[in-house]
Design an enzyme around this catalytic site. Structure first.
Site, short mmCIF file in Angstrom:
data_model
loop_
_atom_site.label_atom_id
_atom_site.label_comp_id
_atom_site.label_asym_id
_atom_site.label_seq_id
_atom_site.Cartn_x
_atom_site.Cartn_y
_atom_site.Cartn_z
CG HIS A 38 -65.98 -66.05 3.89
ND1 HIS A 38 -65.05 -65.55 4.86
CD2 HIS A 38 -67.60 -66.41 4.60
CE1 HIS A 38 -66.36 -65.01 5.48
NE2 HIS A 38 -67.73 -65.82 5.73
CB CYS A 46 -60.84 -89.25 9.92
SG CYS A 46 -60.66 -89.16 12.07
C1 PEP Z 1 -59.55 -83.88 13.63
O1 PEP Z 1 -59.55 -83.66 15.07
O2 PEP Z 1 -59.46 -83.73 12.68
C2 PEP Z 1 -61.35 -84.88 14.10
C3 PEP Z 1 -61.27 -85.43 12.16
O3 PEP Z 1 -61.82 -84.79 14.41
P1 PEP Z 1 -62.94 -83.49 14.76
O4 PEP Z 1 -62.72 -82.48 13.27
O5 PEP Z 1 -64.46 -83.80 15.13
O6 PEP Z 1 -62.67 -82.73 16.12
#
Ligand code: PEP
Ligand code: MG
Length: 557
Positions: A193, A488
């Site tokens: 947290h 990402c």
């Molecule tokens: C991931 O899994 O790293 C991703 C970018 O997709 P999400 O967080 O939307 O599952």
């Protein structure tokens, strides 16, 4: 200062930025007064009783004063807690326990608070959520009765660096960035947290700082670097001046991600809707690396129409004319169920029909979405790429790329979130135009650790060397096919890990826009060759902690 030769302490960086200021130690929590302790013979019982109401009034006044100083939600929480501190039922119950059982006042207050807590839990709902406030009020009254400093964040005229073993959520929720300019804890982890709150408030923060409480004392001046995870104990005048200047300078990103020797790394944004896209553009993102389309339709019972989707996607694309926008097809399932796609009766939704797998039972939904993306792309000037989530096989990739091409979407790629896709990336990238590694899910599946469980946070850590090997394998597949591989997942937003990812061969990083300046700054400090060397060190580390420590150690030398 009581700290031998140690000059810089190392911890886990959880919230970027630098701040310099005097240390204020968080007072230790109030311990439960032992049960059964009674007033000493000859004590004036009514005097002991009267002290309870006095202590309650003192606490109520302190909290009311603090509520007036605070702002927004913090002020409301403090005002509500002040009201609770003056609760006549709690005071009357405690008084009665002193009179009837001759308990010492602090024990009587403790027991009376237990009754209130039980009642709140039984009633449930909103009141059940407020039991931590009851505990806070109880601790404050007990501290006042014992003549100890009030628990919680001390009030000081000057801004300060809050130092603690750990910060309980109830305390963390009341941190005011106008007073607390940085946060350093000895325990805690990156998903606790405290870390999440510090990030949300924009306070530089370092957790899991070894030796912290032995090394610092109240009023020591320290320099906290929440991007590197360091606490400098005796900052020089130049360090202090630099930190003050950089804390005044809002962190910005000039729209050009590259290493010190000019190797380009596209720094992109993760967005969920047009509003996010607007702030990503303002933050200088070079494009969008992940548009989570499912967030546009989370509350929908039925599939969104073609026109509705065109409108939603155009609104995002319009913010990035001439730039890359990677639109991910609906990633329904697990933590993001969509009523029109997800079978909620599955026993293991994270391993179930989610992401691209929903296209088998609902091909029409994917077809409509691809058509909507194509029409939005034709109407706007952004360079629209499309990618599928949760791809596990070469066949799935080939089918998706073919389908996208039928909808005039030439740049179709896949997310690498399942270990099988990382291991077969060479074959997958023979079909797909690019891969984007979702480290959140890839870590979850590589480590068999639910990404939502804080009890498994140490396993679900993207610094796990096993995850880094999967990233490396994906990049090698990309090199063989001459296709770009990006990241990402949240890992891209960790500046030190970003360096490692670039060293492993990743060519773009997509993150929450707030992380862009810190990641850009860190990348600009290392050459490509240094990033490759650090990546090797991380790959060869036996544990996530070692990987992080060795890389941070090198970056802060
Ligand atoms: C991931 O899994 O790293 C991703 C970018 O997709 P999400 O967080 O939307 O599952
Ligand atoms: Mg994912």
């Amino acid at each position: 200062m009581a700290h031998g030769n140690v000059r810089t302490l190392h911890g886990i960086p959880v919230s970027g930025g630098r701040a310099v200021g005097p240390v204020v130690l968080l007072p230790p929590p109030v311990a439960e007064p032992p049960a059964g302790v009674r007033l000493a013979p000859g004590t004036d019982v009514e005097e002991a009783v009267a002290r309870i109401a006095q202590a309650s009034t003192t606490v109520q006044n302190e909290l009311t004063a603090a509520a007036e100083l605070a702002q927004g939600e913090a002020s409301d929480v403090l005002a509500a807690t002040a009201a609770m501190a003056g609760d006549p039922t709690l005071v009357a119950d405690a008084e009665q326990r002193v009179r009837a059982e001759l308990l010492v006042p602090e024990r009587a207050v403790w027991e009376a608070a237990e009754v209130v807590t039980r009642q709140f839990v039984e009633i449930g709902g909103y009141l059940a959520e407020r039991t931590s406030d009851v505990a806070d009020v109880r601790d404050r009254i007990v501290a006042a009765l014992l003549g100890r400093p009030a628990p919680g964040v001390p009030v000081r005229a000057e801004p300060f660096v809050l130092v603690a073993d750990d910060v309980p959520p109830a305390v963390a929720a009341r941190l005011d960035p106008a007073h607390v300019i940085a946060l350093v804890t000895q325990s805690g982890g990156p998903t606790a947290h405290t870390a999440i709150l510090a990030r949300a408030l924009g306070i530089p923060a370092v957790v899991a700082t070894r030796g912290l409480l032995r090394a610092v004392a109240d009023d020591d001046v320290v320099l906290v670097d929440g991007s590197l995870g360091t606490v400098r104990l005796d900052p020089g005048v130049d360090d202090i001046a630099e930190a003050i200047a950089s804390s005044r300078r809002p962190a910005t990103f000039d729209g050009d991600g590259r290493t010190a020797d000019g190797h380009p790394v596209a720094l992109l944004a993760n967005v969920s809707d047009a509003r996010d896209a607007a702030s990503a553009a303002t933050a200088g993102a070079q494009g969008i690396g992940l548009f989570r389309t499912e967030f546009c339709f989370l509350d929908r019972e039925t599939p969104p129409s073609l026109d509705e989707q065109i409108e939603a996607y155009r609104a995002v694309l319009s913010h990035f004319p001439g730039k890359r926008v990677v639109v991910r097809t609906l990633d329904a399932g697990a933590d993001k169920p969509l009523a029109f796609l997800t079978d909620v009766s599955e026993a293991n939704p994270a391993l179930g029909v989610r992401g691209l797998r929903t296209a088998v039972s609902h091909p029409d939904v994917l077809e409509t979405q691809l058509e909507a993306i194509a029409r939005a792309a034709e109407a706007e000037r952004a360079d629209a790429w499309v990618m599928a989530p949760m791809v596990a096989t070469v066949d799935e990739t080939a089918d998706f790329v073919e389908l996208a091409a039928r909808h005039r979407l030439a740049t179709a790629g896949v997310m690498v979130e399942v270990p099988s896709a990382a291991l077969l990336s060479g074959q997958i990238l023979a079909h797909a135009a690019f891969a984007s590694i979702g480290t959140n899910d890839l870590t979850q599946y590589a480590m068999a650790a639910d990404r939502q469980l804080s009890s498994l946070a140490e396993l679900a850590d993207p610094w796990q060397p096993a995850l880094l090997h999967l990233v490396s394998a994906t990049c090698r597949g990309g090199e063989v096919q001459g296709r770009p591989v990006g990241v990402c997942g949240e890992a891209a937003a960790d500046p030190a890990l970003a360096v490692v990812l670039v060293g492993l061969g990743v060519s773009s990083l997509s993150m929450t826009p707030a992380a862009l300046p810190d990641v850009a700054t860190m990348l600009a400090r290392v050459t490509r060759a240094e990033a490759v060397r650090l990546a090797r060190l991380a790959l060869n580390a036996p544990t996530a902690g070692d990987a992080r420590a060795v890389v941070l150690g090198e970056l802060t030398r």
